[in-house]
Design a protein around this motif. Sequence first.
Motif, PDB file in Angstrom:
ATOM      1  N   LYS A   1      -7.584  -1.643   3.347  1.00  0.00           N
ATOM      2  CA  LYS A   1      -6.346  -1.885   2.596  1.00  0.00           C
ATOM      3  C   LYS A   1      -5.134  -1.847   3.516  1.00  0.00           C
ATOM      4  CE  LYS A   1      -8.181  -2.329  -1.496  1.00  0.00           C
ATOM      5  NZ  LYS A   1      -8.144  -3.638  -2.221  1.00  0.00           N
ATOM      6  N   THR A   2      -5.150  -0.930   4.482  1.00  0.00           N
ATOM      7  CA  THR A   2      -4.045  -0.824   5.431  1.00  0.00           C
ATOM      8  C   THR A   2      -3.920  -2.094   6.260  1.00  0.00           C
ATOM      9  OG1 THR A   2      -4.225   1.590   5.566  1.00  0.00           O
ATOM     10  CG2 THR A   2      -3.194   0.468   7.427  1.00  0.00           C
TER      11      THR A   2
ATOM     12  N   VAL B   1       0.858  -1.184   0.000  1.00  0.00           N
ATOM     13  CA  VAL B   1       0.000   0.000   0.000  1.00  0.00           C
ATOM     14  C   VAL B   1       0.892   1.231   0.000  1.00  0.00           C
ATOM     15  CG1 VAL B   1      -1.654   1.369   1.340  1.00  0.00           C
ATOM     16  CG2 VAL B   1      -1.966  -1.100   1.123  1.00  0.00           C
TER      17      VAL B   1
ATOM     18  N   ALA C   1      -0.867  -0.003  10.074  1.00  0.00           N
ATOM     19  CA  ALA C   1      -0.265  -1.076   9.282  1.00  0.00           C
ATOM     20  C   ALA C   1       0.870  -1.750  10.044  1.00  0.00           C
ATOM     21  CB  ALA C   1       0.248  -0.514   7.950  1.00  0.00           C
TER      22      ALA C   1
ATOM     23  N   PHE D   1       1.160   5.353   0.496  1.00  0.00           N
ATOM     24  CA  PHE D   1       0.490   6.435   1.217  1.00  0.00           C
ATOM     25  C   PHE D   1       1.225   7.723   0.863  1.00  0.00           C
ATOM     26  CE2 PHE D   1      -0.038   9.301   4.810  1.00  0.00           C
ATOM     27  CZ  PHE D   1      -1.380   9.183   5.127  1.00  0.00           C
TER      28      PHE D   1
ATOM     29  N   PHE E   1       3.912  -1.177   3.783  1.00  0.00           N
ATOM     30  CA  PHE E   1       3.240   0.118   3.739  1.00  0.00           C
ATOM     31  C   PHE E   1       4.314   1.174   3.498  1.00  0.00           C
ATOM     32  CE2 PHE E   1       0.941   3.825   5.190  1.00  0.00           C
ATOM     33  CZ  PHE E   1      -0.403   3.532   4.992  1.00  0.00           C
TER      34      PHE E   1
ATOM     35  N   PHE F   1      -2.752   5.875   9.648  1.00  0.00           N
ATOM     36  CA  PHE F   1      -2.706   4.630   8.876  1.00  0.00           C
ATOM     37  C   PHE F   1      -1.337   3.938   8.899  1.00  0.00           C
ATOM     38  CE2 PHE F   1      -6.541   6.533   6.819  1.00  0.00           C
ATOM     39  CZ  PHE F   1      -7.422   5.528   7.169  1.00  0.00           C
ATOM     40  N   PRO F   2      -0.213   4.660   8.791  1.00  0.00           N
ATOM     41  CA  PRO F   2       1.069   3.941   8.819  1.00  0.00           C
ATOM     42  C   PRO F   2       1.265   3.104  10.081  1.00  0.00           C
ATOM     43  CG  PRO F   2       1.388   6.174   8.005  1.00  0.00           C
ATOM     44  CD  PRO F   2      -0.026   6.098   8.487  1.00  0.00           C
TER      45      PRO F   2
ATOM     46  N   ARG G   1      -8.761   1.973   5.587  1.00  0.00           N
ATOM     47  CA  ARG G   1      -8.515   1.116   6.746  1.00  0.00           C
ATOM     48  C   ARG G   1      -8.406  -0.350   6.320  1.00  0.00           C
ATOM     49  NH1 ARG G   1     -10.485  -2.302  10.241  1.00  0.00           N
ATOM     50  NH2 ARG G   1     -12.366  -2.579   8.987  1.00  0.00           N
TER      51      ARG G   1
END
Length: 239
Positions: A173-174, A9, A199, A11, A180, A195-196, A171
């Motif tokens: 996909k994370t 993913v 993950a 970001f 990531f 989000f990071p 969320r």
Amino acid sequence: MIADATRIVGFTGAGISTESGIPDFRSPGGIWTRYRPIDFSDFIASEDARRESWRRKFATDAVMRRATPNAGHRALARLVEQGRMTAVITQNVDGLHQASGVPDDMVIELHGNATYAACLDCGERHELDWVRTLFEKDEMLPECTQCGGIVKTATISFGQSMPEIEMERAREKTMAADLFIVLGSSLVVYPAAAFPMMAKRNGARLVIINRDPTDQDDSADLVIHDEIGRTMSRAVGVN
């Protein structure tokens, strides 16, 4: 890490687009240091606020319209093409990921998109050229051609709720990611910046590529303070 991953993913923040010539709104001299942001509630309540919003949009739009994807965008598009990247979650509103070849349904835009407008009531899409033509005639405010509602750029303004569907997609996909990669985000704007670490706590490797240090660097598996395009071109093998 890329070679070992199958559910990558990306970001992305402003730093990936500055390499395409789009200024970071928060940096010194950026638009938010020159103008007080117009709150969403003011946009809704005041025609004067809506006119000022459209004045600013068209005064600054030329730079975004000229911008083209850079090597960083193309590297992510290559990972998508290879089936290794499952989504690009972006804080940017410039549409450059789509222009680089990433399919619309794989780009999750947390802060919306500034390349078109939408009705706040029914969601009908309106092209900016149509709005510009109207506005150039005595600053006439656009009204939705379908329902007569208020039209604004399809971005998330200060005071406006984050898009629930996009946040939930991000969320999901994370949580499914095994790698990531943060590219060009200072990781200070929440809730997106959560989000990071989400993950990482779920078992994914975390890579941060950013010009300056972030508060999450100590938690990352790899931190690179260098240009995104150059770094990702070498990692993925694109120009």
